[in-house]
Design a protein around this motif. Structure first.
Motif, short mmCIF file in Angstrom:
data_model
loop_
_atom_site.label_atom_id
_atom_site.label_comp_id
_atom_site.label_asym_id
_atom_site.label_seq_id
_atom_site.Cartn_x
_atom_site.Cartn_y
_atom_site.Cartn_z
N ILE A 143 -20.21 -37.13 -28.38
CA ILE A 143 -20.47 -38.45 -27.79
C ILE A 143 -21.90 -38.86 -28.19
N PRO A 144 -22.16 -40.12 -28.36
CA PRO A 144 -23.49 -40.55 -28.80
C PRO A 144 -24.59 -40.21 -27.80
N GLU A 145 -24.23 -40.11 -26.52
CA GLU A 145 -25.26 -39.93 -25.50
C GLU A 145 -25.90 -38.54 -25.48
N GLY A 146 -25.22 -37.52 -25.99
CA GLY A 146 -25.78 -36.18 -25.93
C GLY A 146 -24.73 -35.10 -26.15
N ARG A 147 -25.04 -33.88 -25.70
CA ARG A 147 -24.17 -32.73 -25.94
C ARG A 147 -23.63 -32.20 -24.62
N MET A 193 -21.07 -20.19 -33.95
CA MET A 193 -20.17 -21.16 -33.32
C MET A 193 -20.95 -22.34 -32.73
N LEU A 194 -22.09 -22.06 -32.11
CA LEU A 194 -22.92 -23.16 -31.60
C LEU A 194 -23.38 -24.06 -32.75
N ALA A 195 -23.77 -23.42 -33.85
CA ALA A 195 -24.19 -24.20 -35.02
C ALA A 195 -23.02 -25.00 -35.56
N GLY A 196 -21.82 -24.40 -35.55
CA GLY A 196 -20.64 -25.11 -36.02
C GLY A 196 -20.33 -26.32 -35.16
N MET A 197 -20.45 -26.17 -33.84
CA MET A 197 -20.20 -27.31 -32.95
C MET A 197 -21.23 -28.41 -33.14
N GLU A 198 -22.47 -28.02 -33.38
CA GLU A 198 -23.51 -29.02 -33.66
C GLU A 198 -23.23 -29.73 -34.98
N ALA A 199 -22.77 -28.95 -35.97
CA ALA A 199 -22.43 -29.57 -37.26
C ALA A 199 -21.27 -30.54 -37.09
N GLY A 200 -20.25 -30.13 -36.31
CA GLY A 200 -19.11 -31.01 -36.06
C GLY A 200 -19.53 -32.29 -35.35
N ARG A 201 -20.45 -32.16 -34.41
CA ARG A 201 -20.95 -33.34 -33.69
C ARG A 201 -21.64 -34.31 -34.64
N ARG A 202 -22.48 -33.77 -35.52
CA ARG A 202 -23.22 -34.64 -36.44
C ARG A 202 -22.28 -35.28 -37.46
N ILE A 203 -21.26 -34.55 -37.87
CA ILE A 203 -20.27 -35.13 -38.78
C ILE A 203 -19.58 -36.32 -38.13
N TRP A 204 -19.20 -36.13 -36.83
CA TRP A 204 -18.53 -37.24 -36.14
C TRP A 204 -19.47 -38.44 -35.98
N LEU A 205 -20.73 -38.17 -35.63
CA LEU A 205 -21.69 -39.26 -35.47
C LEU A 205 -21.84 -40.04 -36.77
N HIS A 206 -21.88 -39.32 -37.88
CA HIS A 206 -22.01 -39.98 -39.18
C HIS A 206 -20.78 -40.83 -39.48
N ALA A 210 -14.15 -28.50 -32.67
CA ALA A 210 -14.44 -28.74 -31.25
C ALA A 210 -15.68 -29.59 -31.09
N GLY A 211 -16.70 -29.33 -31.91
CA GLY A 211 -17.92 -30.13 -31.84
C GLY A 211 -17.65 -31.59 -32.17
N SER A 212 -16.77 -31.81 -33.13
CA SER A 212 -16.42 -33.18 -33.49
C SER A 212 -15.62 -33.86 -32.37
N TRP A 223 -23.24 -29.14 -23.10
CA TRP A 223 -23.65 -27.75 -23.28
C TRP A 223 -22.74 -26.76 -22.53
N LEU A 224 -22.23 -27.13 -21.40
CA LEU A 224 -21.37 -26.22 -20.64
C LEU A 224 -20.13 -25.84 -21.46
N HIS A 225 -19.46 -26.83 -22.01
CA HIS A 225 -18.26 -26.54 -22.80
C HIS A 225 -18.60 -25.85 -24.12
N MET A 226 -19.69 -26.23 -24.72
CA MET A 226 -20.08 -25.63 -26.00
C MET A 226 -20.40 -24.15 -25.84
N THR A 227 -21.28 -23.84 -24.89
CA THR A 227 -21.67 -22.44 -24.70
C THR A 227 -20.53 -21.62 -24.12
N GLY A 228 -19.74 -22.23 -23.24
CA GLY A 228 -18.61 -21.50 -22.66
C GLY A 228 -17.59 -21.10 -23.70
N PHE A 229 -17.24 -22.03 -24.57
CA PHE A 229 -16.26 -21.75 -25.63
C PHE A 229 -16.79 -20.67 -26.58
#
Length: 268
Positions: free
Chosen positions: A207-211, A18-31, A201-203, A213-219
């Motif tokens: 935000i461009p500034e960073g991650r 799930m953490l990897a999925g949120m990171e993937a979603g974040r990178r997809i949105w950044l792209h 959720a990651g997407s 982590w509280l919401h990501m790890t909590g979820f």
């Protein structure tokens, strides 16, 4: 490998996925935001709401089903203790010469039932135990029917026979209940949907500034723990959630069968 360890590995694997999925979603949105900043989030709310709603429904369904089966197994333990205790007491109605071997069979039968569920019906020795259980049921039935025929009183048959039937029926019901679980495909779908929701959720949180982590790890942690508890409820003899305390009525009954005063086998 111990089931508790397996369930922990499963929950840990889901947490990391799930953490990897949120990171993937974040990178997809950044792209996407680099290609078209104005449309990077347009039209996503409806899909996210539908997928998260489906995840909530599936979590509620699997958890509720597992909890219901757990409670049903606890009730069945009490029912079996009551049925064996009732049948034991009604042996007093049979001729005196028939009772001693029947009571010995009852003690062995109860010991076997306790041992089968304490070790688990998935144990390699369970098959032999179930075969012995069937043999004991057959011997108890035949000796009891012989005693009923020897006694000849109608009310003896009316009281003893249904008690034995109920004792055997609840044994079958408990054995069958241990094999009733939510289908594996639903558990796999739950894990897959959790990972998909992590990507969404990651997407959504990106935000461009960073991650965040509280919401990501909590979820990820809460959903992984929910899946872990659901698995343990489905297999309450193997994981962290145990039915051992619920076996107390059977242990108390077995203790009472050791006492001559409690069994009707009074010394002369």
């Amino acid at each position: 490998m111990n089931f508790a360890v397996e369930s922990l590995l499963l929950a840990g694997g889901l947490f990391l996925a799930m953490l990897a999925g949120m990171e993937a979603g974040r990178r997809i949105w950044l792209h996407r935001s680099l290609l078209d900043p104005e449309k990077s989030r347009q039209g996503t709310g409806i899909v996210e709401g539908a997928v998260f709603g489906l995840l909530g429904l599936l979590v509620a369904f699997t958890f509720s089903g597992a909890a219901g089966r757990y409670d049903a197994r606890r009730v069945q333990i009490v029912d079996e203790a009551n049925s064996i205790g009732t049948a034991w007491l009604r042996l007093d109605l049979l001729p005196a010469d028939v009772q001693p071997p029947l009571r010995d069979f009852f003690r062995e039968y109860l010991d076997l039932r306790i041992d089968l569920f304490r070790r688990g019906l998935l144990d390699e020795s369970a098959r032999a135990g179930l075969v012995r259980q069937a043999e004991l049921q057959d011997m108890i039935w035949k000796r009891a029917q012989a005693g009923i025929a020897e006694d000849g009183r109608t009310h003896v048959a009316t009281l003893v026979t249904p008690a034995l039937n109920e004792m055997f029926d609840i044994a079958t019901a408990r054995t069958t209940a241990t094999q009733m679980h939510v289908p594996n495909i639903i558990l796999l779908l739950l894990c897959a949907l959790a990972i998909l929701c992590s990507i969404l959720a990651g997407s959504a949180m990106a935000i461009p500034e960073g991650r965040n982590w509280l919401h990501m790890t909590g979820f990820a942690a809460m959903l992984s723990l929910t899946v872990l508890v659901t698995f343990d409820l489905e297999f309450p003899r193997r994981g962290f959630i145990r039915l051992d305390a619920a076996d107390q009525p059977l242990f108390e009954l077995r203790e009472s069968l050791k006492s001559p005063q409690a069994t009707g086998e009074f010394k002369q």
